[in-house]
Design an enzyme around this catalytic site. Sequence first.
Site, PDB file in Angstrom:
ATOM      1  N   LYS A 171       0.728  -1.097   0.070  1.00 12.54           N
ATOM      2  CA  LYS A 171      -0.205   0.174  -0.147  1.00 12.54           C
ATOM      3  C   LYS A 171       0.758   1.291  -0.095  1.00 12.54           C
ATOM      4  O   LYS A 171       0.266   2.351  -0.462  1.00 12.54           O
ATOM      5  CB  LYS A 171      -1.182   0.107   1.240  1.00 12.54           C
ATOM      6  N   GLY A 203      -0.563  -2.118  14.932  1.00 13.91           N
ATOM      7  CA  GLY A 203       0.062  -2.015  13.690  1.00 13.91           C
ATOM      8  C   GLY A 203       0.508  -0.602  13.049  1.00 13.91           C
ATOM      9  O   GLY A 203       0.121   0.517  13.859  1.00 13.91           O
ATOM     10  N   GLY A 207       0.287   0.669   5.932  1.00 15.03           N
ATOM     11  CA  GLY A 207      -0.606   1.301   5.128  1.00 15.03           C
ATOM     12  C   GLY A 207      -2.035   1.347   5.729  1.00 15.03           C
ATOM     13  O   GLY A 207      -3.001   2.396   5.863  1.00 15.03           O
TER      14      GLY A 207
END
Length: 282
Positions: free
Chosen positions: A80, A137, A140
């Site tokens: 991404k 996390g 992207g």
Amino acid sequence: MTQQTSAPEPARPLIGRDTRLCMSLSARPGNFGTRFHNRLYALTGLDYVYKAFSTRDLEGAVRGIRALDIRGCAISMPFKEAVIALLDGLAPSAAAIDSVNTIVNDDGVLTGHNTDYAAVAALIVDIDPATRFVLRGSGGMAKAVAAALRDTGFRNGVIVARNEPAGRALADLYGFAWAADLHTEEQADLLINVTPMGMTGTDADALAFPPAMITTSAIAFDVVQYPPETPFLRAAAAAGKRCITGTEVAILQALEQFVLYTGVRPSDAQVADAAAFARAHG
């Protein structure tokens, strides 16, 4: 016992030289997007076909999109952010978070979009923005989720990422705290997994959050699309928590991709049919 059968496949134009091709690129391709898009093409009578791919040569794959006049391409982890340098430009949805999940090809001009953001924002709009969250996390998709949290009023949360530069940058960008590791004693009503933990393969059995945190939470949100029920979501459901699934994200973001590729917005009934078909056959 009555045997259950799926809804009949609607008639669609035969694949020919004028058929438009759309595709996806992912490290771990699944069938959901392929089934969803192709079902909608059939329901709307559009002369399109959709195919999922994986690649170890992202640059070569993007050259192929341009060279073969492939109309659109969905982009998943881990491409991404890396794909941005290979495109001709970014739509505001992607430029705002430096992350692309959709490429639209207009006569050889490749523009990156991001439909994840709108999908996530729609799924959290009914949650009290005063709710404390932990987001795990920093890639992207994490950018899309963090941006949606910030823009819907959330202020009290922490980004957990072992990659300190990426984690700190993401947290600072959206005004949240950062931590390298989970602190199991920490209280948070909203837990969000934006890592591969729980996906098929080596991460299939990984639990994104420890049981103690799940027990004291109220809402579990896992963006992992496949499998549709991760170990994290199973544990949360067993504990009676509200669950928001990656499948829900996938439906909403894929719908917006469909509109970008075709210029057609299907009816709610057609979207529901395609989503049910994709879940049943994924």
